[in-house]
Scaffold this active site. Structure first.
Site, PDB file in Angstrom:
ATOM      1  N   SER A 156      53.673  54.235 -23.654  1.00  0.00           N
ATOM      2  CA  SER A 156      54.220  53.862 -22.356  1.00  0.00           C
ATOM      3  C   SER A 156      53.255  53.063 -21.493  1.00  0.00           C
ATOM      4  O   SER A 156      52.924  53.452 -20.373  1.00  0.00           O
ATOM      5  CB  SER A 156      54.672  55.123 -21.635  1.00  0.00           C
ATOM      6  OG  SER A 156      55.441  55.900 -22.506  1.00  0.00           O
ATOM      7  N   ARG A 164      47.773  45.476 -20.814  1.00  0.00           N
ATOM      8  CA  ARG A 164      46.820  46.088 -19.881  1.00  0.00           C
ATOM      9  C   ARG A 164      47.082  47.577 -19.848  1.00  0.00           C
ATOM     10  O   ARG A 164      48.164  48.033 -20.173  1.00  0.00           O
ATOM     11  CB  ARG A 164      46.959  45.503 -18.468  1.00  0.00           C
ATOM     12  CG  ARG A 164      48.306  45.780 -17.843  1.00  0.00           C
ATOM     13  CD  ARG A 164      48.442  45.288 -16.404  1.00  0.00           C
ATOM     14  NE  ARG A 164      49.806  45.506 -15.945  1.00  0.00           N
ATOM     15  CZ  ARG A 164      50.818  44.683 -16.163  1.00  0.00           C
ATOM     16  NH1 ARG A 164      50.626  43.556 -16.819  1.00  0.00           N
ATOM     17  NH2 ARG A 164      52.028  44.956 -15.731  1.00  0.00           N
ATOM     18  N   ASP A 207      58.791  54.130 -23.706  1.00  0.00           N
ATOM     19  CA  ASP A 207      59.527  55.357 -23.369  1.00  0.00           C
ATOM     20  C   ASP A 207      60.859  55.075 -22.683  1.00  0.00           C
ATOM     21  O   ASP A 207      61.815  55.836 -22.819  1.00  0.00           O
ATOM     22  CB  ASP A 207      58.668  56.329 -22.546  1.00  0.00           C
ATOM     23  CG  ASP A 207      58.104  55.720 -21.277  1.00  0.00           C
ATOM     24  OD1 ASP A 207      58.270  54.502 -21.064  1.00  0.00           O
ATOM     25  OD2 ASP A 207      57.494  56.462 -20.492  1.00  0.00           O
TER      26      ASP A 207
HETATM   27 MG    MG Z   1      57.200  60.487 -20.240  1.00  0.00          MG
END
Ligand code: MG
Ligand code: ADP
Length: 498
Positions: free
Chosen positions: A147, A162, A200
């Site tokens: 994520s 990044r 995610d």
């Molecule tokens: Mg999560």
């Protein structure tokens, strides 16, 4: 009285009006479009190479791992093919020392070791047969939920753009994170293939689409956890920069037959130039003293990593307030009865430490309906080392908490609302389905209600449109979603479609 008045004034600084909301949506729509056209924009609008959403009939057993920002989860998922699934999972906190380090392999080998432990524990036969007679058992397909912003160039290939959420490992930037993980898995000789790289948000979208009853697909998956982000179903033809990306990447193959592309917005960076976002002194100092000033400006006003810190800064400002009569978490004398309350703050209190207050504190305070805000005072005592706080103090804190939480939810509505409007689904399908995940939306009292209140104030949604928007918690969303994408990747490879 003076304290209450001052707290009210500060709470008002967090007000995000109907007019602000609509300006926000307008800017969000413009940035969505810009992001579909070219690269290097505020909203990255990253094509994920996932071109279909599941309908609930998919089957099989898959592995999934999730590096979310706070925790690392490993799970195996068995899809039953009837909208249901079973899931086994383990979860560990990512050690702080691995978040800021020089060596990427430290973090990725930590993850591989967790996968090894999980296999030994939950798939012992499979693991032992593989170790004894390599080649005898099949490899698990693994979906890797990662994520952080990656430039995805294939279903299991993506370069880290990044770090966010407090991570900082310079060496990993620009590297393919699937390869980094596969290398460490190989070093441990595990029967696992990293088949899909999953944001995610895409996982949440897929999971909601698999589990929601009926065959209609979900429009949007959104996260409100440590960070915030969303991914939605876009028409492939609307992703105007696709041709350019195809060319740059030497023609990555993907299934064009559906005419769809799931796009990862990376909306944490919405309005980094602060054209429309609110900007209180507490937002400003938080950003200035963060490890990425000027970046993720939307996220810094919305997500779990930051709300506690905004509150801490507001509380400190109130504590240090110099006006006569404004006494917050300090001794108070009452003119009526000559009594003095003695309040002390331990010098080691987290009130004086950056990132010291967790956003779960806000949920507890927002929920507190006890007499004289007894529960809030307990939190002050226990978590903040403030002893004998006055009820007035607790009331002031509650006002600030409410203002910060409500602003976050109304900002969330800007992102969700804009995606719903852009999709035109309210008109074409009569409803829009959204899957959400993350501790903030799950636990902050009234978060969805504040979002809905804002939807009713947004032109292009309104009270009628709001009723047609479904929001469902995609619990375990990232794990299930990652499994679903690993399945899609496996099937596409088997069919020779990619
Ligand atoms: Mg999560
Ligand atoms: P991740 O982002 O790693 O997937 P979560 O979705 O659990 O994990 O989000 C963690 C974030 O949510 C942290 O920033 C934490 O402060 C915040 N959080 C945890 N519990 C709560 C709660 N009860 N209410 C509001 N925020 C919470």
């Amino acid at each position: 009285m003076a304290l209450e008045k001052e707290a009210k004034r500060m709470a008002a600084e967090f007000e995000y009006t109907k007019d602000d909301l609509n300006k926000g949506v307008k800017e969000f729509l413009a940035e969505m479009e810009e992001g579909l056209e070219k690269q290097g924009t505020h909203l990255s609008q990253i094509p994920t190479y996932v071109t279909a959403v599941p309908n609930g009939t998919e089957k099989g057993t898959f592995l999934a791992v999730d590096l979310g920002g706070t925790n690392f989860r490993v799970c195996s998922i068995t899809l039953h093919g009837n909208h249901t699934f079973s899931l086994t999972q383990s979860k560990v906190a990512v050690p702080r020392t691995l978040m800021e380090t020089d060596s990427a392999s430290e973090l990725f080998s930590f993850m591989a070791k967790q996968i090894e432990t999980f296999l030994k524990q939950h798939h012992a036969d499979h693991y032992e047969t593989h170790m004894a007679k390599p080649g005898e058992v099949s490899y698990f397909d693994l979906g890797f939920t990662f994520s952080f912003p990656v430039e995805q160039v294939g279903i299991n290939k993506g370069r880290l753009v990044r770090w966010t959420k407090g991570f900082s490992i310079q060496e990993a930037i620009g590297k393919d994170v699937c390869e980094l993980l596969q290398k460490e898995i190989k070093a441990l000789n595990l029967p696992v293939k990293v088949s899909a790289l999953v944001n995610d948000t895409v996982g949440t979208l897929m999971a909601r689409s698999y589990t929601s009853p009926g065959k209609e697909s979900t429009l949007l998956g959104a996260i409100f956890g440590t960070g915030t982000n969303g991914a939605y179903v876009e028409k492939l033809s609307a992703v105007k920069k696709m041709a350019m990306i195809d060319e740059q990447e030497g023609g990555t193959k993907y299934d064009r037959s559906t005419g769809l592309m799931i796009v990862n917005t990376e909306w944490g960076s919405f309005d980094n130039s602060l054209k429309v976002l609110p900007d209180t002194p507490y937002d400003q100092s938080l950003d200035r003293e963060s490890n990425n000033p000027g970046i993720q400006m939307f996220e810094k006003r919305v997500s779990g990593m930051f709300l506690g810190e905004i509150l801490r800064r507001a509380m400190l400002a109130l504590h240090n307030h110099s006006s006569p009569g404004v006494s917050f978490l300090k001794d108070k004398s009452s003119a009526d009865n000559d009594m003095t309350t003695t309040t002390t703050i331990d010098p080691d209190s987290v009130l004086f430490k950056q990132w010291g207050i967790d956003t779960s504190v806000l949920s507890i305070v927002e929920e507190d309906q006890s007499d004289h805000l007894r529960i809030t005072k307990q939190i002050l005592e226990k978590d903040l080392m403030v002893s004998s706080a006055a009820t007035e103090d607790a009331i002031a804190i509650k006002m600030l908490v409410h203002a910060i939480g409500k602003r976050a939810a109304r900002l969330a509505a800007v992102a969700l609302g804009a995606v719903v409007i852009e999709s035109k689904r309210l008109e074409t399908e009569g409803f829009a389905d959204i899957g959400v995940d993350g501790s903030l939306v799950e636990y902050y009292p009234g978060f969805e209600d504040y979002i809905r209140e804002a939807f009713r104030e947004i032109e292009g949604i309104g009270p009628e449109g709001e009723k047609k928007i479904r929001i469902g918690l995609a619990k375990d969303g990232s794990g299930l979603g990652a499994a679903l994408i690993a399945l899609v990747a496996h099937q596409a490879e088997k069919a020779g479609n990619v």
